[in-house]
Design an enzyme around this catalytic site. Structure first.
Site, PDB file in Angstrom:
ATOM      1  N   LEU A 227       0.857  -1.193   0.000  1.00 21.76           N
ATOM      2  CA  LEU A 227       0.000   0.000   0.000  1.00 21.76           C
ATOM      3  C   LEU A 227       0.893   1.243   0.000  1.00 21.76           C
ATOM      4  CD1 LEU A 227      -2.559  -0.879   2.865  1.00 21.76           C
ATOM      5  CD2 LEU A 227      -2.599  -1.619   0.471  1.00 21.76           C
ATOM      6  N   GLU A 228       0.506   2.262  -0.756  1.00 20.53           N
ATOM      7  CA  GLU A 228       1.398   3.411  -0.956  1.00 20.53           C
ATOM      8  C   GLU A 228       1.805   4.102   0.338  1.00 20.53           C
ATOM      9  OE1 GLU A 228      -1.399   6.291  -3.253  1.00 20.53           O
ATOM     10  OE2 GLU A 228      -0.206   7.564  -1.971  1.00 20.53           O
ATOM     11  N   VAL A 229       0.964   4.091   1.349  1.00 22.93           N
ATOM     12  CA  VAL A 229       1.279   4.787   2.606  1.00 22.93           C
ATOM     13  C   VAL A 229       2.488   4.197   3.326  1.00 22.93           C
ATOM     14  CG1 VAL A 229      -1.000   5.720   3.127  1.00 22.93           C
ATOM     15  CG2 VAL A 229      -0.474   3.385   3.820  1.00 22.93           C
TER      16      VAL A 229
END
Lengths: 265, 301
Positions: A62-64
């Site tokens: 996930l990008e976070v």
């Protein structure tokens, strides 16, 4: 919408929902051992399904700054603690989007979209109504980065004519812009490979880069597909039918992955 | 030694109107709510705000009319709705907004944090994001160029060095050594790119506690100018391991943010109508409400 309830909502032949066919079709596009950056919603549902069935060694990012989470209790977004439960790594953008995606080790970018056009260009920035009035929405976040840099991109979205226009209202994330190759566009990633909708699985012609029909979901007629698409699709003479989810896939989706039906409406 | 622990009003008084501030939240998580409320109460105007992925904090500032320029990668309030105030300000052209992406904003901060004046990236090509930047006021921040070694084409991004970076963290000691639990999105780069750095901590711990797991220190104390101690300082957004988001309040906010008039009512009730963050927490429902939102130790929410 001109499409009947039978094909759009629940599949006519059984009790299987279109969203469940989409999730299973999405999962089948992910191979064991691959690295995938996923957005929230159906991409996440499909990647979890792949991991629980044929691709246990799929790395989900996930990008976070999250790797291999086991999301629970229906997260509202990427930074919701529910989405990064029991992950194997917590880091940040620079790690996931920089040292993985920009580095070139991400096989698949799995995205949602507001609009996708015939060359797989994605709009997530704004919508224009018929009078030309603009309404802004969420913008890129990591979408442009993923579409630019992942080896291949899968988009999952509802099939509506206005969501599949000839040209997107704003080119947020590039596909094969103007029908050009990715090298010509200075993009390292391989570009869009699949668009999975609630009517069909679509791909892209190797030469013209125009969107083509790979399979129709059970009960969907090709005329319906054409009526609901804003550009001419490449349509082969023989169109296969998208396989339905297996009993075990359905059980996992309904009982374990999305028991509240938040994404599998 | 000078005590770095300061009140939010004290810190905000030192920020001139017209400053470039960088905010460390992401959508509905670890937003600088206490800081943003105080910026609004003190009416700090003509701000430039930069952020990877915007959320409630930036929507509040833009809605209050204090932001002249926004540099962002996009954003929303996740499932609760869009960032209505940001989107409306763009539609009415009352805000100069420069659209980037999560990674390109992060790279611009990284360049700033490393003391570089620019950084190359392979995103943005063949997109309207780049075309609009090149055609607008962001033109002086992007440039296409080639690698001097390989000849490969890149977009060069100018470094971002905000006047003040704000980050909300779970724990800090009095010297500003900070530990962030959960994913950190662009916080480290954003924090270290700042000319000044202010952190808001849920909890202030003895340095001895930091020394037990120094590998978790993301921001070292010597970089930090001030530490604001504000429990529940990010509400109604979530802080992993501390509390969940307040879904009812976020829904209430989105309903008000839809309309400019109703947004004013929101500001009057929850920002101007509260002397400080403690009064605001009382208004949210006080201890009874906070206890409901407090994270349970296994799930962290």
């Amino acid at each position: 919408m001109p499409v009947t309830e039978g094909t759009k909502g629940r599949n006519a032949q059984s009790d299987i929902r279109a969203s469940e066919i989409m999730a299973a079709a999405g999962a089948r596009e992910l191979h064991d051992g691959e690295v995938v950056v996923v957005g929230l919603g159906l991409p996440e549902v499909a990647s979890v399904l792949a991991k629980r069935t044929h691709a246990p060694r799929l790395a989900t990012l996930l990008e976070v700054g999250v790797m291999n989470p086991r999301p629970k209790d229906t997260p509202v977004g990427l930074p919701d603690s529910r989405s990064f439960y029991r992950a194997t790594c917590w880091s940040g953008f620079l790690d996931v989007m920089g040292m993985n995606l920009h580095r070139g080790v991400v096989d698949v970018g799995f995205l949602g979209a507001l609009e996708v056009d015939q060359y797989g260009n994605i709009n997530t920035t704004l919508v224009k109504d018929e009078s030309g009035k603009i309404r802004y929405v969420n913008g890129s976040a990591g979408g442009n980065d993923v579409a630019s840099l992942a080896k291949r991109v899968i988009v999952i979205m509802r099939h509506e004519k206005r969501k599949l226009p000839l040209a997107v209202a704003h080119l947020t994330s590039p596909g094969f812009v103007g029908g050009r190759s990715r090298q010509e566009l200075n993009l390292r990633g391989g570009g869009p490979s699949r668009v999975i909708t609630d009517m069909a699985v679509l791909g892209f012609d190797a030469n013209t880069h125009v969107m083509s029909v790979l399979s129709l979901h059970p009960g969907v007629r090709v005329e319906e597909l054409v009526e609901n698409t804003g550009f001419p699709l490449l349509i082969p003479n023989d169109i296969p039918t998208t396989p339905l989810p297996s009993t075990e896939e359905l059980r996992l989706l309904r009982e374990e992955i999305d028991p509240k039906g938040a994404h599998l409406k | 030694m000078v005590d770095k622990v300061k009140s939010v009003s004290e810190v905000v008084r030192t920020i001139p109107s017209g400053s470039h501030i960088a905010l460390g939240g992401f959508a509905i998580a670890r937003n600088l709510i206490a800081v943003v409320h105080e910026l609004i109460r003190q009416q700090k105007r003509d701000l430039t705000v930069s952020q990877g992925v915007v959320g409630l904090e930036t929507d509040l500032l833009v809605g209050a009319g204090l932001v002249g320029r926004l540099i962002m990668g996009g954003g929303s309030l996740d499932r609760f709705g869009p960032a209505h105030c940001v989107n409306r300000a763009r539609e009415t052209k009352s805000l100069q907004c420069e659209d980037y992406t999560s990674l390109s904003v992060c790279f611009r901060y990284l360049a700033g944090a490393l003391g570089l004046s620019f950084i190359p990236i392979k995103s943005l090509f063949a997109s309207e994001i780049l075309e609009r930047l090149e055609a607008g006021p962001g033109a002086s921040d992007v440039k296409r160029s080639r690698c001097p070694f390989t000849g490969e084409e890149y977009v060069l991004l100018r470094a971002l060095t905000p006047d003040v970076s704000f980050v909300h963290v779970q724990i800090a000691d009095r010297d500003g050594n900070c530990q962030i639990n959960g994913p950190r999105w662009g916080n480290e780069e954003q924090a270290k790119a700042g000319r000044r750095l202010v952190v808001v901590a849920e909890e202030i711990v003895p340095t001895e506690f930091i020394q037990r797991s120094p590998e978790r220190t993301i921001i070292p104390g010597h970089r930090v100018e001030a530490v604001i101690h504000q429990p529940f300082g990010a509400l109604p957004t979530t802080v992993f391991g501390c509390y969940d988001y307040d879904a009812d309040h976020l829904r209430l906010y989105v309903k008000h943010a839809e309309e400019p008039e109703r947004f004013k009512e929101y500001l009057n009730a929850f920002v101007f109508g509260c002397r400080d963050h403690w009064e605001y927490l009382e208004k949210l429902g006080g201890l009874r409400r906070l206890e409901k939102l407090r994270a349970e130790p296994i799930s962290g929410y």
